[in-house]
Design an enzyme around this catalytic site. Structure first.
Site, short mmCIF file in Angstrom:
data_model
loop_
_atom_site.label_atom_id
_atom_site.label_comp_id
_atom_site.label_asym_id
_atom_site.label_seq_id
_atom_site.Cartn_x
_atom_site.Cartn_y
_atom_site.Cartn_z
N ASP A 26 -150.79 17.68 -95.27
CA ASP A 26 -150.94 18.74 -94.12
C ASP A 26 -149.70 19.59 -93.83
O ASP A 26 -148.60 19.14 -94.22
CB ASP A 26 -151.46 18.14 -92.86
CG ASP A 26 -152.44 19.21 -92.17
OD1 ASP A 26 -152.09 20.26 -92.30
OD2 ASP A 26 -153.19 18.84 -91.04
C1 BGC Z 1 -154.14 21.57 -90.05
C2 BGC Z 1 -154.82 22.20 -91.71
C3 BGC Z 1 -154.77 23.54 -92.06
C4 BGC Z 1 -153.13 23.77 -92.24
C5 BGC Z 1 -152.79 24.96 -92.73
C6 BGC Z 1 -152.61 22.47 -90.10
O1 BGC Z 1 -152.30 22.68 -88.74
O2 BGC Z 1 -154.04 20.83 -90.06
O3 BGC Z 1 -156.06 21.68 -91.46
O4 BGC Z 1 -155.04 23.63 -93.38
O5 BGC Z 1 -152.38 23.68 -90.61
O6 BGC Z 1 -153.00 26.22 -91.82
#
Ligand code: BGC
Length: 860
Positions: A245
């Site tokens: 993530d």
């Molecule tokens: C989230 C993800 C997301 C990523 C990119 C993170 O804060 O948990 O689900 O895909 O950001 O935006």
């Protein structure tokens, strides 16, 4: 191509000449990569791209959020896109075919946005109504989530675009999400939290998985070898790319060794130079690095057939032909909870009062990374006006529902009369004595909420310390006192007609916006005259201009701004006005609920209540008009206890995307017969929820004390009554179930239980029915839930007609639980009962079946 031996080529040029279709020869490339290239390949280049290696013709590929739309490569000033209902709205359709079609349309958007990897779907579990991101996951049930996610992924991947199934695993709350440790026993992990991942991998082979931020049983998921290598790769046979993530890679060697292929986003913190040092010191072996590189290259090959080019320009598709599909999608997810005197659907020709903040405000999405910029959005009020004619519809807010003041929207104008503001980006602050060094100048049509975390311009001295002057003209709609507000990640000052109205730069306080990194909203009031022009000027400073000290990892980049305003109302007077209006109209619709600020990534809710004054508004309207139709809009359950018994007509809708208002109005006025079913139990009180005493972190730990008894599995086990059960939802017609058949079907490689039932539409209008198949083990050696959902089917049935609905469930999935002694699934020899009905509390048709032997299994 079959070119897999590095020795096959004399030199790189010969290799490059030999490749056709741009399919990479993964082994050859890995054999040719320098160590430095390998170390760079294993982290993203920027927020949304992998790195390219031109000398070996390795292209960069783009990722995009996901899951309810394809935002493209910018949080800041994103390209417009199709917005789908939030996941709980999709799940409320209980319609696999629709989810597949959603996937297909998403893949079209991915092609236009140049994204080969869509970051979704999200299959974390809605453990608690308070989960800030529960709206973005499908359900409290692992099977409903896993089967719907499979269809979504199959739809996306059919066209060569990849999905990243996320977030592995137990990212079921937002509080301390980078550090919190989810403590749960193996059985709970397997039967509830890993099961949607397992089902999706079995049924749809997602090409990628995203790890979660948190720890599980003491180990961060991005460093958990038992999870990534042991379960996902060895046990489930997953062959795709595992990425972290965003800012969820926390180590060099551990993450590589565990099997985390790609650090996201870039620029890298833990790979590149640090990885080179780890190789040199043999903290990681080069073969481990090679494995990770192969996964990145494989994903490039796996998505080659999408035809998406490198750094493709973003395009749009606001097509008329998509609208009926999106509209029906919203309508299918509307759940009719009460229709006691068959007063719904409402008549289209009557004088109608529309009341409530969510009626005029199109709450089309939840907040956080899933938020997209919609091509358009339709509020319920606009749809109702369209259907009934503006002359028949009368509106009163009655109570506001915002957490942060809503965007000033159409009241902010550019010199040419268009809605919006001008933004000028500088390297130096407003009080700089000299040339401030103008970097960029742009126009935005809505400045109510924006994030500059991924904003970049070559001329910037720093990505996180720069200054933006925002200019517009404020032309208020109403005369009176306006509340104006600013929340900021960074610093901001608002000036109206040159006068400092809000200072959110000095004495800042911590707030919940921007994943908890922002300063809380500062409000002020200002008296205005409708139609008069006021100069509106904000001095915004990017993230690092703030001296607020935050806990947790920074989210990087330039920060963001929430600026809004609205006419101040006296709560009691607003309610009185709404009640008066209700009394003067023949029919009344109240649309209340939450929005993207209450339900957002980065912060859990603190209670299950509706926003202030909304309960009082509903109570007062119901007192005057007991036949009023109440619509609750939210991504997860809200407390309705203070008025629900007095209400005869009740509907629920999640955040609906572009067609939000239209889909809702179609159900209210009977153009669509409702067929949505709750993907989440609505408890009477928050305290009834099984995770209540454990939700949130206890000095870093989150105890999943309810074990496998999530949602309905708990309420049923302890016989606790709920307001509306899982799977519940009414129709304007009625259905009768007959002739339940349960049989064993043995096929090569897998045995199944096939369940079929005849369903007759016994009412006067056509409609769809959702058949839910639950299984209960009659006698088990362990405590099990009373019953567990195993599959479902949905069919449109004409009035008077009968259809057969069928589910074919792998026997091992129908019967097994996780055996903590054997560390495997166990299907016990014995008797099981199949329960078939239209809700988890239906009057079921039941039939028993036997299994002949106990067996153990692992894998898919
Ligand atoms: C989230 C993800 C997301 C990523 C990119 C993170 O804060 O948990 O689900 O895909 O950001 O935006």
């Amino acid at each position: 191509m079959g070119l897999d031996k590095s020795e096959s080529f004399l030199d790189v040029q010969e290799y490059l000449n030999s490749i056709d279709n741009k399919m990479l020869d993964v082994d050859y490339i890995v054999s040719q990569l320098t160590e430095d290239e390998k170390c760079r390949l294993l982290a993203a280049e920027d927020w949304w791209h992998t790195i390219k290696i031109p000398r070996l013709d390795v292209p960069a590929i783009r990722f995009s959020d996901g899951p309810n739309g394809v935002r493209g490569q910018r949080h800041f000033n994103s390209t417009k896109t199709t917005c789908f209902p939030a996941a709980t709205g999709l799940a409320a359709t209980w319609n696999k075919e629709l989810l597949f079609q959603v996937g297909e349309l998403l893949s079209e958007e991915c092609k236009l946005k140049g994204a080969r990897l869509l970051l979704g779907p999200t299959v974390n579990m809605a453990r608690s109504p308070l989960g800030g991101r529960a709206f973005e996951s499908f359900s409290e049930d692992p099977v409903l989530s896993g089967l719907l996610a499979s269809e979504y992924i199959n739809g996306v991947q059919k066209h060569g675009v990849a999905c990243a199934l996320k977030h592995l695993v137990c990212n079921d709350q937002e509080l301390e999400r980078n550090s919190q440790d989810s403590i749960l026993n193996p059985r709970t992990l397997r039967e509830v939290y890993l099961l949607p991942f397992q089902l999706a991998i079995k049924n749809s082979k997602p090409l990628s998985i995203m790890t979660s931020y948190n720890k599980v049983n003491g180990v961060h998921c991005s460093e958990d070898k038992d999870l990534l290598q042991g379960i996902v790769r060895d046990e489930w046979g997953f062959e795709g790319l595992i990425l972290s993530d965003w800012l969820g890679t926390y180590s060099v060697a551990e993450s590589i060794k565990a099997g985390l292929d790609l650090e996201c986003p870039g620029p890298s913190m833990y790979r590149h130079k640090m990885l080179a040092s780890a190789i040199a010191s043999k903290k990681v072996d080069i073969w481990e690095v090679d494995e990770r590189c192969k996964a990145v290259l494989k994903l490039i090959n796996d998505t080659q057939s999408s035809g998406i080019g490198e750094y493709q320009e973003e395009k749009t598709r606001d097509f008329e032909q998509d609208k009926p599909f999106l509209r029906n999608l919203v309508a299918e997810g509307v759940v009719l909870l009460k229709n006691e005197k068959a007063e719904l659907p409402l008549a289209q020709k009557k004088k109608t009062a529309v009341i409530g903040f969510n009626a005029a405000y199109a709450a089309y999405a939840g907040g956080g990374s899933s938020l997209c910029r919609p091509y358009y959005k339709v509020s319920p009020l606009e749809s109702i006006q369209e259907k009934l004619g503006k002359e028949n519809v009368f509106y009163e807010a009655g109570a506001y529902s915002f957490k942060f003041l809503p965007s000033l929207g159409n009241s902010l104008k550019l010199p040419n009369g268009n809605t919006g503001a001008t933004l000028k980006v500088y390297n130096y602050p407003p009080d700089f004595k000299g040339d401030r060094d103008l970097v960029d100048e742009l126009i935005m049509d809505d400045i109510g909420y924006f994030r500059m975390n991924d904003y970049f311009n070559d001329k910037l001295h720093s990505r996180s310390k720069f200054y933006v002057d925002i200019e517009s003209t404020f032309i208020p709609e109403f005369t009176g006192e306006y509340l104006l507000g600013i929340a900021v990640h960074g610093t901001a000052k608002l000036f109206i007609d040159g006068e400092l109205i809000i200072d959110n730069a000095t004495n800042q306080k911590h707030g919940t916006a921007f994943y908890g990194q922002g300063a809380s909203e500062v409000r002020s009031s200002f008296n205005v005259v409708a139609g008069k022009k006021y100069s509106y000027h904000i001095e915004f400073g990017a993230a690092d201009t703030s001296s607020l000290v935050h806990e947790g990892p920074p989210i990087g980049g330039g920060g963001g701004l929430i600026c809004g305003g609205i006419l101040n109302i006296d709560p009691q007077q607003a309610i009185d006005r709404a009640v008066n209006l209700a009394k003067q109209c023949e029919q009344v619709i109240v649309v209340t609920g939450l929005n993207k600020e209450w339900e957002s990534e980065g912060a859990d809710r603190v209670n299950m209540s509706l926003p202030p004054h909304n309960d009082e508004l509903i109570q007062s309207v119901l007192k005057a008009k007991p036949d009023a139709v109440i619509v609750v809009q939210s991504g997860s359950p809200v407390d309705m206890s203070s008025w629900v018994d007095d209400c005869r007509n009740l509907l629920h809708i999640s955040y609906g995307g572009n067609e939000n208002g239209n889909g809702l109005a179609d159900v209210i006025f009977g153009d669509v017969n409702p067929s949505g079913r709750l993907p989440l139990t609505i408890p009477r009180r928050l305290e009834d929820n099984p995770s209540y005493i454990n939700f949130g972190a206890q000095r870093g730990k989150v105890y999943y004390g309810e074990g496998v008894y999530i949602g309905y599995r708990y309420y049923e086990k302890v016989k606790r009554s709920v307001l509306f059960p899982f799977g519940y939802g009414l129709s304007y017609t009625s259905f009768e179930y007959n002739d339940l058949q349960v049989k064993h079907v043995d096929e090569v490689g897998e045995n199944f239980i096939e369940v079929s039932v005849k369903v007759k539409n016994t009412g006067n209008i056509d409609g769809s029915e959702v058949v839910q198949v639950y299984v209960s083990q009659i006698d088990s050696t362990v405590q099990r839930p009373i019953k567990e959902l195993k599959d479902f089917d949905k069919k449109f049935i004409k009035s008077g007609a009968t259809e057969t609905l069928t589910c074919k469930i792998p026997l091992k999935y129908a019967t097994s639980f996780w055996d903590e002694e054997r560390h495997s699934w166990i299907s016990e020899k014995g008797e099981y009962e199949v329960l078939v009905g239209g809700s988890s509390d239906a009057e079921f048709l039941t039939q028993k079946f036997q299994t002949g032997s106990t067996f153990f299994w692992k894998g898919l």
